[in-house]
Design a protein around this motif. Structure first.
Motif, PDB file in Angstrom:
ATOM      1  N   PHE A   1      23.280  17.775  28.938  1.00  0.00           N
ATOM      2  CA  PHE A   1      22.024  18.396  29.377  1.00  0.00           C
ATOM      3  C   PHE A   1      22.218  19.894  29.637  1.00  0.00           C
ATOM      4  O   PHE A   1      21.357  20.709  29.320  1.00  0.00           O
ATOM      5  CB  PHE A   1      21.503  17.739  30.663  1.00  0.00           C
TER       6      PHE A   1
ATOM      7  N   THR B   1      17.774  14.912  37.369  1.00  0.00           N
ATOM      8  CA  THR B   1      18.509  15.768  36.437  1.00  0.00           C
ATOM      9  C   THR B   1      17.706  16.013  35.162  1.00  0.00           C
ATOM     10  O   THR B   1      17.608  17.150  34.683  1.00  0.00           O
ATOM     11  CB  THR B   1      19.864  15.125  36.077  1.00  0.00           C
ATOM     12  N   PHE B   2      17.117  14.962  34.620  1.00  0.00           N
ATOM     13  CA  PHE B   2      16.340  15.077  33.388  1.00  0.00           C
ATOM     14  C   PHE B   2      15.142  16.004  33.580  1.00  0.00           C
ATOM     15  O   PHE B   2      14.920  16.927  32.791  1.00  0.00           O
ATOM     16  CB  PHE B   2      15.875  13.700  32.935  1.00  0.00           C
TER      17      PHE B   2
ATOM     18  N   PRO C   1      26.048  13.496  31.106  1.00  0.00           N
ATOM     19  CA  PRO C   1      25.010  14.459  31.492  1.00  0.00           C
ATOM     20  C   PRO C   1      25.389  15.924  31.295  1.00  0.00           C
ATOM     21  O   PRO C   1      24.511  16.791  31.325  1.00  0.00           O
ATOM     22  CB  PRO C   1      24.799  14.158  32.983  1.00  0.00           C
TER      23      PRO C   1
ATOM     24  N   THR D   1      20.645   6.514  28.805  1.00  0.00           N
ATOM     25  CA  THR D   1      19.909   5.598  29.687  1.00  0.00           C
ATOM     26  C   THR D   1      19.737   4.216  29.075  1.00  0.00           C
ATOM     27  O   THR D   1      20.006   3.194  29.723  1.00  0.00           O
ATOM     28  CB  THR D   1      18.521   6.182  30.024  1.00  0.00           C
TER      29      THR D   1
ATOM     30  N   ALA E   1      25.396  12.894  23.536  1.00  0.00           N
ATOM     31  CA  ALA E   1      25.208  12.159  24.791  1.00  0.00           C
ATOM     32  C   ALA E   1      26.450  11.363  25.173  1.00  0.00           C
ATOM     33  O   ALA E   1      26.591  10.943  26.331  1.00  0.00           O
ATOM     34  CB  ALA E   1      24.007  11.223  24.673  1.00  0.00           C
TER      35      ALA E   1
ATOM     36  N   ALA F   1      18.958  11.919  26.763  1.00  0.00           N
ATOM     37  CA  ALA F   1      18.676  11.068  27.929  1.00  0.00           C
ATOM     38  C   ALA F   1      18.454   9.621  27.505  1.00  0.00           C
ATOM     39  O   ALA F   1      18.929   8.684  28.159  1.00  0.00           O
ATOM     40  CB  ALA F   1      17.443  11.599  28.666  1.00  0.00           C
TER      41      ALA F   1
ATOM     42  N   PRO G   1      20.856   8.977  34.099  1.00  0.00           N
ATOM     43  CA  PRO G   1      22.099   9.485  34.690  1.00  0.00           C
ATOM     44  C   PRO G   1      21.863  10.740  35.521  1.00  0.00           C
ATOM     45  O   PRO G   1      21.008  11.563  35.203  1.00  0.00           O
ATOM     46  CB  PRO G   1      22.962   9.797  33.461  1.00  0.00           C
ATOM     47  N   ASN G   2      22.627  10.892  36.593  1.00  0.00           N
ATOM     48  CA  ASN G   2      22.581  12.088  37.421  1.00  0.00           C
ATOM     49  C   ASN G   2      23.608  13.099  36.918  1.00  0.00           C
ATOM     50  O   ASN G   2      24.577  12.745  36.235  1.00  0.00           O
ATOM     51  CB  ASN G   2      22.865  11.743  38.886  1.00  0.00           C
ATOM     52  N   LEU G   3      23.388  14.347  37.272  1.00  0.00           N
ATOM     53  CA  LEU G   3      24.241  15.423  36.778  1.00  0.00           C
ATOM     54  C   LEU G   3      25.678  15.262  37.250  1.00  0.00           C
ATOM     55  O   LEU G   3      25.940  15.011  38.429  1.00  0.00           O
ATOM     56  CB  LEU G   3      23.699  16.773  37.239  1.00  0.00           C
TER      57      LEU G   3
END
Length: 478
Positions: free
Chosen positions: A81, A3-4, A78, A283, A74, A279, A211-213
């Motif tokens: 993002f 994702t990032f 996510p 994280t 944040a 992120a 983290p994932n989306l």
């Protein structure tokens, strides 16, 4: 991690492709002399290279905004993002490009002058006051924090530190742009970039899972994403403060094709910085709940300091302290410089404003209220910066929209983000604690109604300019 890096790739592609489309719509011409040459005064109008302009613009618009705002944003997870990427490419960079290029096309005009030209004198009066309030709030908010930190790590008292910072502000405001800003800002801009890249590299190799989306709202306090996220992350997505800073660099451009690299490019770089720190916040503290606890314990500066020291060691700690002190100051001084330029522009219609003493006489009355506001609690000031900032951004996008309409160009590139931001600010002021603190559902309804009225005005403007274009296209049979 996917994702990032996906978000990072989209930001880069946005600059490579969409910025060229925006430039094509605007239509640049390097054969047209820029105000840096036609109005050169060796104070504000001085030709400078594009790379210096880019780093100066980056430092002017960034400071700690894309760090503190991204860390706070944040908390939503996510989904932050998505806002950083979409906001930067389609709203923030468009906003910054047009505010800079329109200023350049109109002889280095300040933001309120552009508003008056395209949205009318009443809106100009409103935005003159709002812009000055915003910049004085920013200058005050971005001074209090560094002064407090200086007093904590040295024997210098808070008031003495504040006085020293404001003495520098006065110098940076009245001296030619190439004396202080043009010399040290490119270096400081490089430090800002190095700090962000170093954190990103260390984060990737830290072994902590990124983290994932997810489109879910992960805010521990269960605060709604709309419209709070769009105000929390302003620098790094879209920020009205930027359009007050763009004319500073617009007065130094050597040629029109530099605008894409300077204005659109600086905003994308700021988006990358915001992406990295968002992120890092999610994280490093293993999710939004851990980040919320860290923010409650040490605030944004404590979070930045802990991340920097843990990931980068002693050097990271030095960079963090340096950044928390220097970067806000570099935003505060140009905020005051912009205020001086706006007030000088207003007063020049009534009297001759040539001469350093007259410039100093304008600067001091602006510095005095800013100095006293800096003694107010930072978090209180920042709450009012947020909404004011995004209102200014919305007005700038509408100014760009009418500019495009009046020149019969593709206006949707500014009109769509302007409509979106209208919904944000119209809802936020009714719901937010620093606003009217109303019920969320009621705030949404009122915000929708206000946005609908503005969209009807937009539709009327489209019809008006289409009729003008059709009239121009009709053959003259007289």
């Amino acid at each position: 991690m996917v994702t990032f890096f996906g978000a990072l790739l989209f930001l880069i592609l946005g600059y490579v492709f969409y910025s060229k489309f925006i430039e094509k719509v605007f239509v640049v011409d390097d054969n047209t002399p820029t105000p840096a040459y036609t109005k050169r005064d060796n104070l504000d109008f001085i030709p400078m290279s594009w790379w210096k302009g880019n780093l100066i613009q980056l430092l002017n618009i960034a400071g700690l905004g894309p760090i503190y705002g991204a860390v706070a944003g944040a908390l939503y997870g996510p989904v932050a993002f998505i806002w950083i990427v979409v906001g930067s490419i389609f709203a923030g960079a468009v906003h910054d490009y047009f505010s800079g290029m329109m200023s350049m096309r109109h002889g280095g005009a300040q933001f309120p002058s552009l508003v008056g030209r395209y949205l009318g004198k009443h809106m100009k009066l409103f935005i003159n006051g709002l812009s000055l309030v915003l910049m004085l709030l920013v200058a005050a908010a971005f001074t209090a924090g560094p002064a407090q930190l200086i007093s904590q790590i040295s024997p210098i008292s808070f008031m003495v530190a504040l006085g020293l910072i404001f003495f520098y502000f006065i110098l940076a405001t009245i001296l030619p742009i190439n004396r202080i800003i043009g010399r040290i800002y490119p270096f400081l801009g490089g430090i800002l970039l190095f700090m962000a890249i170093a954190v990103a590299v260390a984060l990737v190799f830290s072994g902590k899972p990124m983290p994932n989306l997810t489109f879910s709202n992960l805010h521990p306090g269960e605060l709604p994403i709309w419209p709070l996220l769009m105000v929390t992350i302003s620098c790094g997505a879209i920020s009205g403060f930027h359009c007050t800073q763009s004319p500073i660099v617009a007065c130094t451009m050597k040629k029109e094709t530099d605008g894409r690299k300077i204005f659109y490019g600086a905003m994308i770089i700021e988006g990358v910085i915001a992406l990295i720190w968002a992120a890092a916040g999610m994280t490093f503290f293993s999710g939004t709940e851990g980040l919320a606890a860290a923010l409650a314990a040490g605030g944004p500066s404590g979070v930045v300091n802990e991340i920097s020291i843990s990931l980068l060691g002693t050097m990271g700690g030095i960079l963090a302290i340096f950044g928390v002190i220097i970067l806000p100051i570099t935003t505060g001084d140009t905020a005051l410089r912009s205020s001086r330029m706006i007030v000088t522009d207003i007063m020049s219609k009534f009297m001759d404003m040539e001469g350093k003493w007259k410039i100093l006489l304008v600067t001091i009355p602006l510095g005095i209220p800013t100095f006293f506001m800096a003694t107010i609690d930072y978090t209180f000031l920042w709450r009012y910066v947020g909404w004011t900032n995004q209102v200014v951004a919305t007005v700038m996008l509408w100014t760009a929209t009418v500019y495009l309409l009046s020149n019969f160009k593709f206006h949707w590139i500014a009109g769509i983000p302007a409509s979106f931001m209208t919904g944000v600010v119209a809802t936020y002021i009714f719901y937010a604690p620093e606003g009217l603190n109303m019920d969320y559902q009621l705030s949404m309804i009122i915000g929708f109604c206000i946005t609908l009225v503005v969209l009807l005005w937009y539709a009327a403007q489209i019809i008006k300019y289409r009729a003008l274009k059709a009239a121009d296209a009709e053959p003259n049979t007289a």
